[in-house]
Enzyme design. Structure first.
Site, PDB file in Angstrom:
ATOM      1  N   HIS A   1       0.504  -1.290   0.157  1.00 24.72           N
ATOM      2  CA  HIS A   1       0.227  -0.227   0.573  1.00 24.72           C
ATOM      3  C   HIS A   1       0.664   1.543   0.042  1.00 24.72           C
ATOM      4  O   HIS A   1       0.615   2.834   0.780  1.00 24.72           O
ATOM      5  CB  HIS A   1      -1.096  -0.224   1.118  1.00 24.72           C
ATOM      6  CG  HIS A   1      -1.783  -1.613   1.710  1.00 24.72           C
ATOM      7  ND1 HIS A   1      -1.057  -2.398   2.638  1.00 24.72           N
ATOM      8  CD2 HIS A   1      -2.735  -1.840   0.494  1.00 24.72           C
ATOM      9  CE1 HIS A   1      -2.321  -3.546   1.824  1.00 24.72           C
ATOM     10  NE2 HIS A   1      -3.006  -2.803   1.262  1.00 24.72           N
ATOM     11  N   CYS A   2       2.081   1.384  -0.629  1.00 24.89           N
ATOM     12  CA  CYS A   2       2.779   2.482  -0.501  1.00 24.89           C
ATOM     13  C   CYS A   2       3.442   2.879   0.937  1.00 24.89           C
ATOM     14  O   CYS A   2       3.751   3.770   0.556  1.00 24.89           O
ATOM     15  CB  CYS A   2       2.519   3.492  -1.664  1.00 24.89           C
ATOM     16  SG  CYS A   2       1.732   3.210  -3.230  1.00 24.89           S
ATOM     17  N   ALA A   3       3.253   2.226   1.635  1.00 27.63           N
ATOM     18  CA  ALA A   3       3.794   2.315   2.915  1.00 27.63           C
ATOM     19  C   ALA A   3       4.804   1.525   3.353  1.00 27.63           C
ATOM     20  O   ALA A   3       4.472   0.602   4.675  1.00 27.63           O
ATOM     21  CB  ALA A   3       2.719   2.835   3.546  1.00 27.63           C
TER      22      ALA A   3
END
Ligand code: PLP
Length: 382
Positions: free
Chosen positions: A339-341
């Site tokens: 999740h891009c995190a």
């Protein structure tokens, strides 16, 4: 189909948003702020009205301090690169999205010092840890208002007082909260807020903004880009007036019209009604998933302390298999992975594989949630 990927982008959009987007091209399709004719003036009015609505919605007095950008990432880059100078210290948390992490990592190479405050495994940020990270050179604190992985809400008002005691500014990444929970920048002490239009604000992709608090000295913020603004055309220097200082090039008129319609749609329903609906869905989701013994649910497990985002993993099964089977066999749409995190997943203990994320939206019904839970239990057990 059950769409549970609203944290990536909300879908479907309210019909009013689609209508506003076609209407503006049909009736107000001039270049705003450029030509003096009626179509240009009509376009400029749509933009100004949306600026005003955002200012009111987020609790600032001056609409000209709403700076339109392409998305939250653009707004965060504008704030970080516009404010921080070599030698400055910046504090952030360990659940940030790469929209914050990547520009900060790049700024570190240019002589900006970074402290990353660790959050708890449920994504909670302890304000005492933020306080301990402050130095005499701290210029900015930047935190997500809510995690895009577990939904946990950060105590931004308390972080704002810590920032202000230290003479620093607070930048809040509200990508997951603008439109989902009530935000009053003035009351909460938020100096700068980055939002994106295409998630809970119900607008289209390609529009976002940086909202600069009434008390922030804009002369100390450098623009990210310079160019034509339609104002002070005699000069080859970027104007200092707002919003032109930070908005160069032709505006995303269609996106702004859609965003304005999304905002009005939210205000018609009331943010409290939206929040209540999301809390109920979140609780049912948490209860249903927690009842499946093979499932591990991450986060605070408390809809009062989070926005409607729930992430989980399954013992013995890869997250990508779960996401694919949910989509192909049950038409349940989720988002799997990091999740891009990556820092957030390291924090909650799901790195490097990531998790399956379920994010209901306003149009999700309780039946959708029950069906999704049934689908998950079947996928888990076969
Ligand atoms: C917490 C958070 N910050 C920033 C962003 C970036 O938003 P955008 O892709 O619209 O720039 C996202 C998007 O998922 C997000 O969840």
């Amino acid at each position: 189909m059950i769409y549970l990927d609203n944290a990536a982008t909300s879908w479907p959009k309210p019909p009013e948003v689609l209508k506003a987007m076609t209407d503006v091209l049909e009736h107000a399709g001039g270049n705003p702020g450029r030509s003096g004719h009626r179509l240009s003036i009509a376009a400029a009015r749509v933009i100004y009205d949306t600026r005003e609505e955002i200012a009111r919605f987020l609790g600032i007095s001056d609409p000209l301090r709403v700076i339109f950008t392409g998305n939250a990432t653009h707004a965060i880059n504008l704030a970080l690169k516009g404010i921080l100078r070599p030698g400055d210290h910046v504090v952030t948390s360990s659940i940030e999205h790469n929209a914050v992490m990547r520009p900060l990592r790049s700024l570190e190479k240019q002589g900006i010092h970074l402290s990353m405050v660790p959050c708890t495994r449920d994504g909670r940020l302890d304000v005492r840890d933020v306080e301990m990270a402050i130095k005499s050179t701290t210029r900015l604190i930047v935190v997500a208002h809510a995690s895009n992985v577990v939904g946990t809400i950060s105590p931004v008002a308390e972080i704002a007082s810590i920032a202000h005691q230290a003479g620093a500014l607070l930048l809040v990444d509200a990508a997951q909260t603008a439109g989902a929970i009530a935000i009053d920048m003035k009351a909460m002490g938020i100096d700068l807020l980055a939002f994106t239009g295409h998630k809970e604000l119900q607008g289209p992709p390609g529009i976002g903004g940086l909202v600069i608090g009434d008390n922030v000295d804009v002369s100390k913020i450098e623009p990210l880009m310079r160019g034509g603004t339609g104002s002070r055309s005699e000069s080859e220097e970027q104007p200092d007036d707002l919003p032109d200082k930070f908005e160069s090039g032709t505006a995303n008129l269609v996106g702004i019209a859609g965003l304005g319609a999304g905002l009005r749609w939210i205000m018609d329903r009331g943010i409290d009604e939206i929040r209540d609906h999301m809390k109920k869905l979140g609780q049912t989701l948490i209860d249903g998933l927690s009842a499946i013994s093979e499932v591990k649910v991450y986060g605070a497990l408390d809809p009062e302390r989070s926005v409607g985002i729930v992430s989980f993993t399954v013992t013995g099964k890869h997250v990508s298999e779960i996401g694919l089977r949910l989509d192909e066999e049950y038409e349940v749409l989720s988002r799997v992975g990091l999740h891009c995190a990556p820092a957030a997943h390291k924090t909650i203990g799901s790195f490097p594989e990531g998790a399956v994320r379920l994010a209901p939206g306003f149009f999700t019904t309780m039946d959708d949630i029950r069906e999704a839970i049934q689908a998950i239990s079947k996928v888990v057990r076969s």
